[in-house]
Design a protein around this motif. Sequence first.
Motif, PDB file in Angstrom:
ATOM      1  N   CYS A 185       0.845  -1.200   0.000  1.00 16.84           N
ATOM      2  CA  CYS A 185       0.000   0.000   0.000  1.00 16.84           C
ATOM      3  C   CYS A 185       0.877   1.245   0.000  1.00 16.84           C
ATOM      4  CB  CYS A 185      -0.914   0.001   1.222  1.00 16.84           C
ATOM      5  SG  CYS A 185      -1.912   1.498   1.395  1.00 16.84           S
ATOM      6  N   GLU A 186       0.517   2.252  -0.805  1.00 20.07           N
ATOM      7  CA  GLU A 186       1.301   3.482  -0.899  1.00 20.07           C
ATOM      8  C   GLU A 186       0.505   4.711  -0.471  1.00 20.07           C
ATOM      9  OE1 GLU A 186       2.753   3.648  -4.901  1.00 20.07           O
ATOM     10  OE2 GLU A 186       4.179   2.008  -4.618  1.00 20.07           O
ATOM     11  N   ARG A 187      -0.607   4.497   0.219  1.00 22.15           N
ATOM     12  CA  ARG A 187      -1.436   5.638   0.614  1.00 22.15           C
ATOM     13  C   ARG A 187      -0.684   6.597   1.528  1.00 22.15           C
ATOM     14  NH1 ARG A 187      -4.769   1.305  -0.018  1.00 22.15           N
ATOM     15  NH2 ARG A 187      -6.795   1.618  -1.036  1.00 22.15           N
ATOM     16  N   TYR A 188       0.205   6.074   2.360  1.00 18.86           N
ATOM     17  CA  TYR A 188       0.918   6.936   3.306  1.00 18.86           C
ATOM     18  C   TYR A 188       1.891   7.887   2.609  1.00 18.86           C
ATOM     19  CZ  TYR A 188       5.007   3.827   2.928  1.00 18.86           C
ATOM     20  OH  TYR A 188       6.077   3.109   2.472  1.00 18.86           O
ATOM     21  N   PHE A 189       2.118   7.704   1.316  1.00 17.82           N
ATOM     22  CA  PHE A 189       2.939   8.667   0.564  1.00 17.82           C
ATOM     23  C   PHE A 189       2.257  10.043   0.555  1.00 17.82           C
ATOM     24  CE2 PHE A 189       5.125   5.432  -2.514  1.00 17.82           C
ATOM     25  CZ  PHE A 189       5.604   4.723  -1.426  1.00 17.82           C
ATOM     26  N   GLN A 190       0.913  10.028   0.563  1.00 18.99           N
ATOM     27  CA  GLN A 190       0.134  11.266   0.519  1.00 18.99           C
ATOM     28  C   GLN A 190      -0.677  11.461   1.796  1.00 18.99           C
ATOM     29  OE1 GLN A 190       0.544  13.385  -1.974  1.00 18.99           O
ATOM     30  NE2 GLN A 190       1.917  11.965  -3.059  1.00 18.99           N
ATOM     31  N   LYS A 191      -1.547  10.481   2.068  1.00 18.63           N
ATOM     32  CA  LYS A 191      -2.408  10.553   3.253  1.00 18.63           C
ATOM     33  C   LYS A 191      -3.117   9.225   3.413  1.00 18.63           C
ATOM     34  CE  LYS A 191      -6.682  12.651   4.922  1.00 18.63           C
ATOM     35  NZ  LYS A 191      -7.783  13.576   4.620  1.00 18.63           N
ATOM     36  N   CYS A 192      -3.101   8.682   4.622  1.00 17.68           N
ATOM     37  CA  CYS A 192      -3.796   7.414   4.867  1.00 17.68           C
ATOM     38  C   CYS A 192      -5.301   7.636   4.920  1.00 17.68           C
ATOM     39  CB  CYS A 192      -3.318   6.784   6.173  1.00 17.68           C
ATOM     40  SG  CYS A 192      -1.690   6.003   6.072  1.00 17.68           S
ATOM     41  N   ALA A 193      -6.029   6.787   4.219  1.00 12.38           N
ATOM     42  CA  ALA A 193      -7.495   6.750   4.215  1.00 12.38           C
ATOM     43  C   ALA A 193      -7.894   5.491   3.457  1.00 12.38           C
ATOM     44  CB  ALA A 193      -8.083   7.993   3.555  1.00 12.38           C
ATOM     45  N   ARG A 194      -9.138   5.050   3.667  1.00 13.17           N
ATOM     46  CA  ARG A 194      -9.623   3.830   3.013  1.00 13.17           C
ATOM     47  C   ARG A 194      -8.628   2.670   3.217  1.00 13.17           C
ATOM     48  NH1 ARG A 194     -10.845   7.988  -0.721  1.00 13.17           N
ATOM     49  NH2 ARG A 194     -13.112   8.269  -1.005  1.00 13.17           N
ATOM     50  N   CYS A 195      -8.234   2.495   4.459  1.00 14.09           N
ATOM     51  CA  CYS A 195      -7.201   1.504   4.794  1.00 14.09           C
ATOM     52  C   CYS A 195      -7.691   0.085   4.522  1.00 14.09           C
ATOM     53  CB  CYS A 195      -6.803   1.633   6.260  1.00 14.09           C
ATOM     54  SG  CYS A 195      -5.559   0.441   6.778  1.00 14.09           S
ATOM     55  N   PRO A 196      -6.954  -0.703   3.729  1.00 17.18           N
ATOM     56  CA  PRO A 196      -7.378  -2.076   3.434  1.00 17.18           C
ATOM     57  C   PRO A 196      -7.383  -2.973   4.663  1.00 17.18           C
ATOM     58  CG  PRO A 196      -5.186  -1.635   2.540  1.00 17.18           C
ATOM     59  CD  PRO A 196      -5.739  -0.319   2.987  1.00 17.18           C
ATOM     60  N   LEU A 197      -6.605  -2.628   5.687  1.00 18.68           N
ATOM     61  CA  LEU A 197      -6.583  -3.446   6.900  1.00 18.68           C
ATOM     62  C   LEU A 197      -7.856  -3.296   7.730  1.00 18.68           C
ATOM     63  CD1 LEU A 197      -2.897  -3.011   8.144  1.00 18.68           C
ATOM     64  CD2 LEU A 197      -3.899  -4.934   6.928  1.00 18.68           C
ATOM     65  N   ASN A 205     -12.933   9.043   5.456  1.00 20.29           N
ATOM     66  CA  ASN A 205     -12.740   9.516   6.831  1.00 20.29           C
ATOM     67  C   ASN A 205     -12.794   8.333   7.797  1.00 20.29           C
ATOM     68  OD1 ASN A 205     -12.289  11.569   8.761  1.00 20.29           O
ATOM     69  ND2 ASN A 205     -14.460  11.618   9.281  1.00 20.29           N
ATOM     70  N   ASP A 206     -12.169   7.244   7.398  1.00 17.56           N
ATOM     71  CA  ASP A 206     -12.160   6.058   8.249  1.00 17.56           C
ATOM     72  C   ASP A 206     -11.168   6.227   9.398  1.00 17.56           C
ATOM     73  OD1 ASP A 206      -9.708   5.795   7.068  1.00 17.56           O
ATOM     74  OD2 ASP A 206     -10.097   3.853   6.130  1.00 17.56           O
ATOM     75  N   LEU A 207     -10.978   5.174  10.169  1.00 17.81           N
ATOM     76  CA  LEU A 207     -10.099   5.247  11.330  1.00 17.81           C
ATOM     77  C   LEU A 207      -8.676   5.647  10.937  1.00 17.81           C
ATOM     78  CD1 LEU A 207      -9.701   4.780  14.379  1.00 17.81           C
ATOM     79  CD2 LEU A 207      -9.190   2.379  13.846  1.00 17.81           C
ATOM     80  N   SER A 208      -8.194   5.168   9.818  1.00 16.25           N
ATOM     81  CA  SER A 208      -6.826   5.506   9.401  1.00 16.25           C
ATOM     82  C   SER A 208      -6.691   7.002   9.119  1.00 16.25           C
ATOM     83  CB  SER A 208      -6.413   4.683   8.172  1.00 16.25           C
ATOM     84  OG  SER A 208      -7.129   5.077   7.019  1.00 16.25           O
ATOM     85  N   ALA A 209      -7.708   7.603   8.514  1.00 14.26           N
ATOM     86  CA  ALA A 209      -7.669   9.042   8.230  1.00 14.26           C
ATOM     87  C   ALA A 209      -7.664   9.849   9.528  1.00 14.26           C
ATOM     88  CB  ALA A 209      -8.856   9.436   7.369  1.00 14.26           C
ATOM     89  N   LYS A 210      -8.436   9.393  10.501  1.00 10.43           N
ATOM     90  CA  LYS A 210      -8.503  10.109  11.783  1.00 10.43           C
ATOM     91  C   LYS A 210      -7.185  10.011  12.534  1.00 10.43           C
ATOM     92  CE  LYS A 210     -13.470   9.325  12.169  1.00 10.43           C
ATOM     93  NZ  LYS A 210     -14.546   8.560  12.851  1.00 10.43           N
ATOM     94  N   VAL A 211      -6.590   8.801  12.564  1.00  8.87           N
ATOM     95  CA  VAL A 211      -5.310   8.630  13.255  1.00  8.87           C
ATOM     96  C   VAL A 211      -4.208   9.394  12.522  1.00  8.87           C
ATOM     97  CG1 VAL A 211      -3.578   6.955  14.006  1.00  8.87           C
ATOM     98  CG2 VAL A 211      -6.002   6.422  14.241  1.00  8.87           C
ATOM     99  N   TRP A 212      -4.285   9.438  11.197  1.00  6.59           N
ATOM    100  CA  TRP A 212      -3.308  10.204  10.410  1.00  6.59           C
ATOM    101  C   TRP A 212      -3.290  11.667  10.856  1.00  6.59           C
ATOM    102  CZ3 TRP A 212       0.223   9.044   6.544  1.00  6.59           C
ATOM    103  CH2 TRP A 212       0.723  10.114   5.800  1.00  6.59           C
ATOM    104  N   ARG A 213      -4.486  12.260  11.022  1.00  7.24           N
ATOM    105  CA  ARG A 213      -4.564  13.656  11.442  1.00  7.24           C
ATOM    106  C   ARG A 213      -4.018  13.833  12.864  1.00  7.24           C
ATOM    107  NH1 ARG A 213      -9.554  13.292   8.596  1.00  7.24           N
ATOM    108  NH2 ARG A 213     -10.735  12.988  10.527  1.00  7.24           N
ATOM    109  N   ARG A 214      -4.275  12.852  13.729  1.00  6.16           N
ATOM    110  CA  ARG A 214      -3.739  12.925  15.098  1.00  6.16           C
ATOM    111  C   ARG A 214      -2.218  12.860  15.088  1.00  6.16           C
ATOM    112  NH1 ARG A 214      -7.844   8.289  17.106  1.00  6.16           N
ATOM    113  NH2 ARG A 214      -9.798   9.472  16.856  1.00  6.16           N
ATOM    114  N   LYS A 215      -1.667  12.008  14.229  1.00  4.94           N
ATOM    115  CA  LYS A 215      -0.211  11.925  14.133  1.00  4.94           C
ATOM    116  C   LYS A 215       0.374  13.222  13.576  1.00  4.94           C
ATOM    117  CE  LYS A 215       0.992   7.027  13.951  1.00  4.94           C
ATOM    118  NZ  LYS A 215       1.669   5.939  13.188  1.00  4.94           N
TER     119      LYS A 215
END
Length: 456
Positions: A185-197, A205-215
């Motif tokens: 997966c290369e989403r973290y190159f730009q922004k994590c969202a729609r995480c396959p895990l 705006n799934d959990l990965s997108a929310k945690v990305w903003r917190r990080k």
Amino acid sequence: MLTIPKIYTILAFFTYFCMRYVGTFAGIRPYNPIIIIMVRVLIVSTSERTGGAALAANHLMEALNRNGVQAQMLVGTRQTNDPHVTALPCHWLHRWHFLWERLCIFFHLRFRKQNLFQIDIANAGTDITRLKAFQEADVIHLHWVNQGMLSLRSIRRILQSGKPVVWTMHDLWPATALCHYARGCERYFQKCARCPLLLGDGSSNDLSAKVWRRKQRMLQAGHITFVACSKWLAGEARKSALLQAHTITNIPNPIDTTLFKPVDKREARQRAGLPLDGRIILFVSQRVTDERKGIRYLMEAVKKLADIHPDWKTDTRIAILGGQAEEVAAQLALPALPLGYVSNPTTIVDIYNAADVFVTPSLEDNLPNTIMEAMACGVPCVGFRVGGIPEMIDHLHTGYVAKFMDSADLARGIGWVLDEADSKLLTEKSIEKVQREYSQESVAQRYLAVYTSEAK
């Protein structure tokens, strides 16, 4: 303004200058400057010795202390009585943080167990900034701090304290929202969202997108020097949109070559309770059935070797070191020796020395301690061309680097080591590389350079 680390550094190099250019007239041998630079480092890790990352952090603490740096370790789970290691004051609270995080992840997975332990969100953890060990340290050195050790909020407080922070990356988690290994997966190159895990959430705006903003908010609180254990991981980390404002460098894990070293093979087998005759192929994993460790490809490779060399069934065995070894032993086409989980370091050294070749068919890995340990014992290694493995195994010099996920080439590599290669030369080259690149003194010096740079 001169801080304590700066004063120590100035005094250290002044002393070294005097020893170098004045002391020589009196016949005094100059000291290595690492021995006299006094920097107090607090290494933070979830565990003291469980798992490769914890062992690497523990080995680094030992390396620093042996080379003149005052290093202590703060852990969630303490397993020895080492006076340099301190546990969190409330063990039950650390356990609760772990359980709360798993419950939250379980909820977002819609109560499915799949990927439950492949994700970390760091929504619960201990604020360590009030602890005496933290307050006395000059440099805070984070390692693997997941599963209830530190939360994103507590890391933010560490950054806000103003103390220099170094973070050793044992996997990709600091550079992604949730995962430790990206699996392509290369989403973290730009922004994590729609995480396959997250098993099909599909939301922007799934959990990965929310945690990305917190990080993102956490990392804005201060500067971190990230240290990747392999060049591969450093390259992946530099692609992350999260870490663009931070420093990323590469330093390998250290190994204690006074412990991991060659011993007499026959005596090692006797002590480990292994057969004295024949050849032994060794596979090691904390949990043998972990798909990421690639046991399936070893099974396929062994089947091919057994078909090509029927005589191997009488003189070649597969030793399996790690939890759940019994579950896979019966599925191998050659006789297997399931050793289970072993924690005694001297026994582990004997098991490495008992082997004729070490095989690591891992599908994702940073800089495996197991390869380093095997090579330090003079055992040639075979593994896939993935992650940091090609940096460790010099193809046809210290072992064999097989094509990724190619069990036929893996089998070819095992056969080459056992039947074709100059085993004495492979052993010599393996030991030489470990002593040159992964020795405690070499790694400690490189980390000291990072610490003193951060303290300026």
